[in-house]
Motif scaffolding. Structure first.
Motif, PDB file in Angstrom:
ATOM      1  N   THR A  24       0.843  -1.238  -0.058  1.00 55.44           N
ATOM      2  CA  THR A  24      -0.047  -0.119   0.257  1.00 55.44           C
ATOM      3  C   THR A  24       0.978   1.297  -0.015  1.00 55.44           C
ATOM      4  N   ASP A  25       2.208   1.038  -0.453  1.00 48.99           N
ATOM      5  CA  ASP A  25       3.107   2.079  -0.422  1.00 48.99           C
ATOM      6  C   ASP A  25       2.663   3.222  -1.218  1.00 48.99           C
ATOM      7  N   HIS A  26       2.239   3.201  -2.444  1.00 56.64           N
ATOM      8  CA  HIS A  26       2.234   3.998  -3.573  1.00 56.64           C
ATOM      9  C   HIS A  26       0.553   4.372  -3.886  1.00 56.64           C
ATOM     10  N   ILE A  27      -0.125   4.011  -3.149  1.00 57.20           N
ATOM     11  CA  ILE A  27      -1.790   4.166  -3.184  1.00 57.20           C
ATOM     12  C   ILE A  27      -1.944   5.615  -3.148  1.00 57.20           C
ATOM     13  N   ASN A  28      -2.913   6.015  -3.964  1.00 56.84           N
ATOM     14  CA  ASN A  28      -3.411   7.642  -4.015  1.00 56.84           C
ATOM     15  C   ASN A  28      -4.816   7.472  -4.571  1.00 56.84           C
ATOM     16  N   PRO A  29      -5.679   7.570  -3.332  1.00 55.77           N
ATOM     17  CA  PRO A  29      -7.337   7.367  -3.422  1.00 55.77           C
ATOM     18  C   PRO A  29      -7.710   8.604  -4.127  1.00 55.77           C
ATOM     19  N   LEU A  30      -8.689   8.614  -5.054  1.00 61.57           N
ATOM     20  CA  LEU A  30      -9.372   9.630  -5.274  1.00 61.57           C
ATOM     21  C   LEU A  30     -10.385  10.109  -4.190  1.00 61.57           C
ATOM     22  N   SER A  31     -10.526  11.219  -4.198  1.00 60.95           N
ATOM     23  CA  SER A  31     -11.374  11.948  -2.997  1.00 60.95           C
ATOM     24  C   SER A  31     -13.102  11.571  -3.551  1.00 60.95           C
ATOM     25  N   PHE A  32     -13.500  10.985  -2.260  1.00 65.27           N
ATOM     26  CA  PHE A  32     -14.942  10.879  -2.433  1.00 65.27           C
ATOM     27  C   PHE A  32     -15.675  11.618  -1.824  1.00 65.27           C
ATOM     28  N   ASN A  33     -16.815  12.678  -2.344  1.00 61.54           N
ATOM     29  CA  ASN A  33     -17.337  13.696  -1.735  1.00 61.54           C
ATOM     30  C   ASN A  33     -18.926  13.596  -2.358  1.00 61.54           C
ATOM     31  N   ILE A  34     -19.644  13.181  -1.189  1.00 66.42           N
ATOM     32  CA  ILE A  34     -20.879  13.201  -1.689  1.00 66.42           C
ATOM     33  C   ILE A  34     -21.827  14.382  -1.085  1.00 66.42           C
ATOM     34  N   LYS A  35     -20.988  15.284  -0.309  1.00 66.56           N
ATOM     35  CA  LYS A  35     -21.484  16.431   0.477  1.00 66.56           C
ATOM     36  C   LYS A  35     -22.213  17.652  -0.254  1.00 66.56           C
ATOM     37  N   LYS A  36     -21.415  18.128  -1.324  1.00 67.75           N
ATOM     38  CA  LYS A  36     -21.819  19.191  -1.963  1.00 67.75           C
ATOM     39  C   LYS A  36     -22.283  19.159  -3.536  1.00 67.75           C
ATOM     40  N   SER A  37     -23.498  18.824  -3.665  1.00 65.79           N
ATOM     41  CA  SER A  37     -24.384  18.632  -4.784  1.00 65.79           C
ATOM     42  C   SER A  37     -25.571  19.111  -4.783  1.00 65.79           C
TER      43      SER A  37
END
Ligand SMILES: O=P(O)(O)OC[C@@H](O)[C@@H](O)c1c[nH]c2ccccc12
Length: 258
Positions: A24-37
């Motif tokens: 899991t050294d180089h993982i770069n997750p995309l941000s998950f945002n369900i708040k502002k829609s």
């Protein structure tokens, strides 16, 4: 023995075959945002089969399906990785995560940190924790572990008792499963009941399962959900794009509070 017990037993067995570490050294997750829609977020699911519905769509190509979802406005993609009961795989997850630029949810029955590492290394940005399948201690441990890896956690509940346990474990995004995993009964009113309590805490939630039409999505919007998690209806649809767009109904109210 419920189906959930059977799935968990099988997971324990499978875990013994897991090798040392998943990197899991180089993982770069995309941000998950369900708040502002201003419109309903749709988490579109890739699911070939399920214990409740049997075979749903065995021949679909997960990458093609995922790209269609992305092109038609999905906020995230959920990929079933359980093989024994859902005919999914981590290869599916990896292929999908490489093909799209939106967050991908690893949909599995997590009982051990190793599974979370594997999800992260396959490219997932979000993991699911099912409260009904975990002890309080497991829930806390797995939640903390996922946070350490910068993953978002969708914490799934089906009743008030589970919801309280989710809050105690520090859940930030709730998933209200309208389907009872023990009886398979589906009722969108579960979102209405639990949605009230979740909104009072100012937290966002996803209404999961049993969403087939724009009308169902509007009902979910009324319960306060900022997202719906949709599998079967999209997997069986002859016109995925039209259905997916129709589910993105307007959301009204105080978005910042969601
Ligand atoms: O196919 P449906 O009714 O649209 O449901 C999707 C999703 O909510 C469902 O697949 C699901 C929700 N929670 C789960 C936990 C494990 C496996 C599957 C699920």
């Amino acid at each position: 023995m419920t189906i959930l017990d059977k799935i968990i037993d099988k997971k324990k067995e499978e875990l013994t075959a897991y090798k040392a570490g998943y990197s899991t050294d180089h993982i770069n997750p995309l941000s998950f945002n369900i708040k502002k829609s201003t419109k309903m977020n749709v988490i579109a699911e890739i699911k070939r089969a399920s214990p409740s519905k049997g075979i749903i769509n065995p021949d679909m190509d997960p990458v093609k399906q995922a790209k269609l979802y992305e092109e038609n406005g999905a906020s995230a993609i959920s990929v079933l990785t359980d093989e024994s009961f859902f005919q999914g795989s981590f290869d599916d997850l990896k292929a999908v995560a490489e093909a799209v630029n939106i967050p991908v949810l690893c949909k599995d029955f997590m009982i051990d940190k190793k599974q979370i590492d594997r999800a992260a290394s396959a490219g997932a940005s979000i993991i699911l924790l099912i409260v009904a399948a975990l002890t309080d201690q497991q829930l806390k441990e797995l939640n903390d572990h996922a946070k350490k890896l910068n993953l978002s956690v969708l914490t799934e509940v089906h009743n008030e008792e589970e919801l309280k346990r989710a809050f105690s474990a520090g859940a930030e995004i709730l998933g209200v499963n309208n389907r009872n995993l023990k009886t398979f009964e589906v009722d969108l009113k579960v979102s209405e009941e639990l949605g009230r309590i979740i909104q009072a805490k100012g937290l966002p939630f996803v209404s999961e399962s049993g969403i087939f039409t724009a009308e169902d999505a509007r009902f979910a919007a009324k319960t306060g959900a900022s997202a719906v998690l949709v599998g079967e209806s999209l997997m069986k649809s002859k016109d995925i794009g039209t259905l997916l767009r129709s589910l993105q109904v307007p959301l009204t109210g105080d978005f910042d509070a969601r």
